[in-house]
Design a protein around this motif. Structure first.
Motif, short mmCIF file in Angstrom:
data_model
loop_
_atom_site.label_atom_id
_atom_site.label_comp_id
_atom_site.label_asym_id
_atom_site.label_seq_id
_atom_site.Cartn_x
_atom_site.Cartn_y
_atom_site.Cartn_z
N MET A 1 0.85 -1.18 0.00
CA MET A 1 0.00 0.00 0.00
C MET A 1 0.90 1.24 0.00
N SER A 2 0.64 2.13 -0.93
CA SER A 2 1.46 3.34 -1.04
C SER A 2 1.13 4.32 0.07
N ILE A 3 2.01 5.30 0.24
CA ILE A 3 1.80 6.32 1.28
C ILE A 3 0.52 7.11 0.99
N SER A 4 0.24 7.38 -0.29
CA SER A 4 -0.99 8.13 -0.60
C SER A 4 -2.23 7.31 -0.27
N GLU A 5 -2.16 6.00 -0.47
CA GLU A 5 -3.30 5.15 -0.11
C GLU A 5 -3.48 5.06 1.41
N ARG A 6 -2.40 5.21 2.14
CA ARG A 6 -2.48 5.13 3.59
C ARG A 6 -2.94 6.46 4.21
N ILE A 7 -2.48 7.58 3.66
CA ILE A 7 -2.73 8.87 4.30
C ILE A 7 -3.99 9.56 3.77
N SER A 8 -4.39 9.28 2.53
CA SER A 8 -5.56 9.95 1.94
C SER A 8 -6.84 9.80 2.75
N PRO A 9 -7.18 8.61 3.24
CA PRO A 9 -8.41 8.50 4.03
C PRO A 9 -8.37 9.36 5.30
N LEU A 10 -7.22 9.44 5.94
CA LEU A 10 -7.08 10.27 7.15
C LEU A 10 -7.29 11.75 6.81
N ILE A 11 -6.64 12.22 5.75
CA ILE A 11 -6.79 13.62 5.36
C ILE A 11 -8.23 13.90 4.94
N GLY A 12 -8.84 12.97 4.23
CA GLY A 12 -10.24 13.14 3.83
C GLY A 12 -11.17 13.21 5.03
N ARG A 13 -10.95 12.34 6.02
CA ARG A 13 -11.77 12.38 7.24
C ARG A 13 -11.60 13.72 7.95
N MET A 14 -10.38 14.21 8.03
CA MET A 14 -10.12 15.50 8.70
C MET A 14 -10.81 16.65 7.95
N ALA A 15 -10.76 16.63 6.63
CA ALA A 15 -11.39 17.69 5.84
C ALA A 15 -12.91 17.71 6.05
N ILE A 16 -13.52 16.54 6.03
CA ILE A 16 -14.97 16.47 6.24
C ILE A 16 -15.32 16.90 7.66
N ALA A 17 -14.55 16.46 8.64
CA ALA A 17 -14.81 16.86 10.03
C ALA A 17 -14.64 18.37 10.20
N TRP A 18 -13.63 18.93 9.57
CA TRP A 18 -13.41 20.38 9.64
C TRP A 18 -14.63 21.13 9.11
N PHE A 19 -15.17 20.66 7.99
CA PHE A 19 -16.37 21.29 7.43
C PHE A 19 -17.51 21.28 8.45
N PHE A 20 -17.80 20.12 9.03
CA PHE A 20 -18.93 20.03 9.96
C PHE A 20 -18.67 20.79 11.26
N LEU A 21 -17.45 20.76 11.76
CA LEU A 21 -17.16 21.51 12.99
C LEU A 21 -17.23 23.02 12.75
N SER A 22 -16.76 23.47 11.61
CA SER A 22 -16.85 24.91 11.33
C SER A 22 -18.30 25.33 11.14
N GLU A 23 -19.12 24.49 10.52
CA GLU A 23 -20.55 24.79 10.39
C GLU A 23 -21.24 24.77 11.75
N ALA A 24 -20.87 23.83 12.60
CA ALA A 24 -21.46 23.78 13.94
C ALA A 24 -21.11 25.05 14.72
N TRP A 25 -19.87 25.47 14.62
CA TRP A 25 -19.45 26.70 15.30
C TRP A 25 -20.22 27.91 14.77
N ALA A 26 -20.38 27.97 13.46
CA ALA A 26 -21.11 29.09 12.85
C ALA A 26 -22.56 29.10 13.31
N ARG A 27 -23.19 27.93 13.37
CA ARG A 27 -24.59 27.86 13.82
C ARG A 27 -24.71 28.18 15.31
N LEU A 28 -23.75 27.74 16.10
CA LEU A 28 -23.76 28.04 17.53
C LEU A 28 -23.54 29.52 17.78
#
Length: 138
Positions: A1-28
């Motif tokens: 498994m290449s480094i991009s295959e190993r790290i991409s899911p983690l970065i993707g999860r962080m990006a999606i979480a960042w979106f939802f946390l920033s939206e939650a903060w904005a709504r709060l």
């Protein structure tokens, strides 16, 4: 498994979480204004539903960040995103073309995010996740 295959899911999860946390903060941060917008869309019991929405965004995001019960967290955020998109961004009901286009942009963005969440549900969190540590102990 290449480094991009190993790290991409983690970065993707962080990006999606960042979106939802920033939206939650904005709504709060604009709780009363958000409740007003919900009432304008004829959402009953807007304040308690907004609190539930904030909890869903927080818990789902934390799940994605940690990679703990990732599929459950992604499914929670998926359901939340689809419901909110249909109820709050019903572009098909708007007569004004500018307002319709603006709401369509938000709607389609949200549906795209929902698609990414379904990828997490189907494929899992990737190698860097607490879910994997739990599997290895069994």
């Amino acid at each position: 498994m290449s480094i991009s295959e190993r790290i991409s899911p983690l970065i993707g999860r962080m990006a999606i979480a960042w979106f939802f946390l920033s939206e939650a903060w904005a709504r709060l941060s604009t709780f009363d204004a958000t409740v007003t917008l919900m009432r304008m869309q004829h959402i009953p019991a807007a304040p308690p539903l907004l609190v539930l929405a904030l909890l869903a965004m927080l818990l789902g995001s934390l799940s994605l960040i940690a990679g703990f019960h990732t599929r459950h967290g992604a499914m929670l955020l998926f359901g939340f995103t689809v419901i909110v998109s249909v109820l709050m961004h019903a572009y098909w009901t708007l007569a004004d073309p500018v307002a319709r286009a603006a709401d369509y942009d938000i709607f389609i963005r949200n549906i795209t995010i929902a698609g990414g969440l379904l990828l997490l549900v189907g494929m899992g969190p990737g190698p860097f996740a607490f879910d994997n540590a739990v599997k290895q102990r069994r």
